[in-house]
Scaffold this motif. Structure first.
Motif, PDB file in Angstrom:
ATOM      1  N   ASN A  49      21.639  10.340   4.166  1.00  0.00           N
ATOM      2  CA  ASN A  49      22.526   9.615   3.256  1.00  0.00           C
ATOM      3  C   ASN A  49      22.849   8.205   3.745  1.00  0.00           C
ATOM      4  O   ASN A  49      23.366   7.402   2.978  1.00  0.00           O
ATOM      5  N   ARG A  50      22.548   7.892   4.999  1.00  0.00           N
ATOM      6  CA  ARG A  50      22.885   6.581   5.563  1.00  0.00           C
ATOM      7  C   ARG A  50      21.729   5.588   5.550  1.00  0.00           C
ATOM      8  O   ARG A  50      21.920   4.438   5.935  1.00  0.00           O
ATOM      9  N   GLU A  52      24.893  13.248  -4.469  1.00  0.00           N
ATOM     10  CA  GLU A  52      26.113  13.938  -4.046  1.00  0.00           C
ATOM     11  C   GLU A  52      25.908  14.538  -2.668  1.00  0.00           C
ATOM     12  O   GLU A  52      24.767  14.781  -2.267  1.00  0.00           O
ATOM     13  N   PRO A  53      27.003  14.808  -1.965  1.00  0.00           N
ATOM     14  CA  PRO A  53      26.849  15.521  -0.684  1.00  0.00           C
ATOM     15  C   PRO A  53      26.180  16.877  -0.919  1.00  0.00           C
ATOM     16  O   PRO A  53      26.355  17.489  -1.980  1.00  0.00           O
ATOM     17  N   LYS A  72      21.631  17.179  -4.730  1.00  0.00           N
ATOM     18  CA  LYS A  72      21.474  16.576  -6.053  1.00  0.00           C
ATOM     19  C   LYS A  72      20.851  15.191  -5.889  1.00  0.00           C
ATOM     20  O   LYS A  72      21.339  14.361  -5.128  1.00  0.00           O
ATOM     21  N   THR A  73      19.745  14.965  -6.615  1.00  0.00           N
ATOM     22  CA  THR A  73      18.998  13.712  -6.501  1.00  0.00           C
ATOM     23  C   THR A  73      18.838  13.040  -7.860  1.00  0.00           C
ATOM     24  O   THR A  73      19.129  13.630  -8.901  1.00  0.00           O
ATOM     25  N   PRO A  90      16.686  11.877 -11.014  1.00  0.00           N
ATOM     26  CA  PRO A  90      15.645  12.644 -11.703  1.00  0.00           C
ATOM     27  C   PRO A  90      14.259  12.422 -11.105  1.00  0.00           C
ATOM     28  O   PRO A  90      13.879  11.289 -10.777  1.00  0.00           O
ATOM     29  N   LEU A  91      13.540  13.510 -10.948  1.00  0.00           N
ATOM     30  CA  LEU A  91      12.164  13.550 -10.467  1.00  0.00           C
ATOM     31  C   LEU A  91      11.995  13.119  -9.010  1.00  0.00           C
ATOM     32  O   LEU A  91      10.880  12.936  -8.551  1.00  0.00           O
ATOM     33  N   LYS A  92      13.080  12.981  -8.279  1.00  0.00           N
ATOM     34  CA  LYS A  92      13.004  12.593  -6.873  1.00  0.00           C
ATOM     35  C   LYS A  92      13.300  13.765  -5.937  1.00  0.00           C
ATOM     36  O   LYS A  92      13.263  13.619  -4.725  1.00  0.00           O
ATOM     37  N   GLN A  93      13.563  14.940  -6.513  1.00  0.00           N
ATOM     38  CA  GLN A  93      13.918  16.097  -5.694  1.00  0.00           C
ATOM     39  C   GLN A  93      12.803  16.494  -4.734  1.00  0.00           C
ATOM     40  O   GLN A  93      13.060  16.919  -3.613  1.00  0.00           O
ATOM     41  N   TRP A  94      11.546  16.304  -5.142  1.00  0.00           N
ATOM     42  CA  TRP A  94      10.430  16.706  -4.282  1.00  0.00           C
ATOM     43  C   TRP A  94      10.298  15.765  -3.088  1.00  0.00           C
ATOM     44  O   TRP A  94      10.062  16.205  -1.966  1.00  0.00           O
ATOM     45  N   ASP A  95      10.463  14.468  -3.326  1.00  0.00           N
ATOM     46  CA  ASP A  95      10.410  13.496  -2.229  1.00  0.00           C
ATOM     47  C   ASP A  95      11.534  13.746  -1.230  1.00  0.00           C
ATOM     48  O   ASP A  95      11.318  13.748  -0.013  1.00  0.00           O
ATOM     49  N   VAL A  96      12.730  13.950  -1.748  1.00  0.00           N
ATOM     50  CA  VAL A  96      13.894  14.198  -0.884  1.00  0.00           C
ATOM     51  C   VAL A  96      13.702  15.501  -0.113  1.00  0.00           C
ATOM     52  O   VAL A  96      13.964  15.560   1.093  1.00  0.00           O
ATOM     53  N   ALA A  97      13.231  16.537  -0.774  1.00  0.00           N
ATOM     54  CA  ALA A  97      13.050  17.839  -0.113  1.00  0.00           C
ATOM     55  C   ALA A  97      12.028  17.750   1.019  1.00  0.00           C
ATOM     56  O   ALA A  97      12.257  18.289   2.110  1.00  0.00           O
TER      57      ALA A  97
END
Length: 101
Positions: free
Chosen positions: A18-19, A29-30, A51-52, A54-61
């Motif tokens: 997050n930083r 969100e946290p 929570k990311t 839209p469509l960025k959940q895979w990159d973040v995961a």
């Protein structure tokens, strides 16, 4: 091992993401650690929601899992693999295992 032992590493990894950019902009969100979702002789699954955008959940995961694995490695927290013990009763059984008759 107490499963609660790894929760600080889970939380710390999300806080570190997050930083820094680009993750700071993609995480909305946290995180919410839901807890142990499944476990069996092969693995333990701890469910986490991040929570990311839209469509960025895979990159973040993917980035989160990479960072968490590195954190576990630094701390010596291993992912135990199942172990199997084979007991040989006779030389003929050993020969059968090696493909000899």
């Amino acid at each position: 091992m107490d499963v609660g032992y790894i929760y600080p590493y889970i939380w710390r990894t999300t806080q570190e993401m997050n930083r820094v950019q680009p993750w700071q902009d993609l995480i909305l969100e946290p995180p919410t650690v839901l807890g142990v979702d499944e476990f069996n002789e092969n693995h333990l699954t701890i469910r986490l929601w991040i929570k990311t955008k839209p469509l960025k959940q895979w990159d973040v995961a993917r980035e989160y899992r990479r960072r968490l694995k590195n954190a576990f490695d630094r701390e010596g927290i291993s992912n135990p693999l199942p172990h199997r013990t084979i007991q040989i009763e006779s030389a003929s059984e050993l020969s059968n295992l090696n493909g000899r008759k």
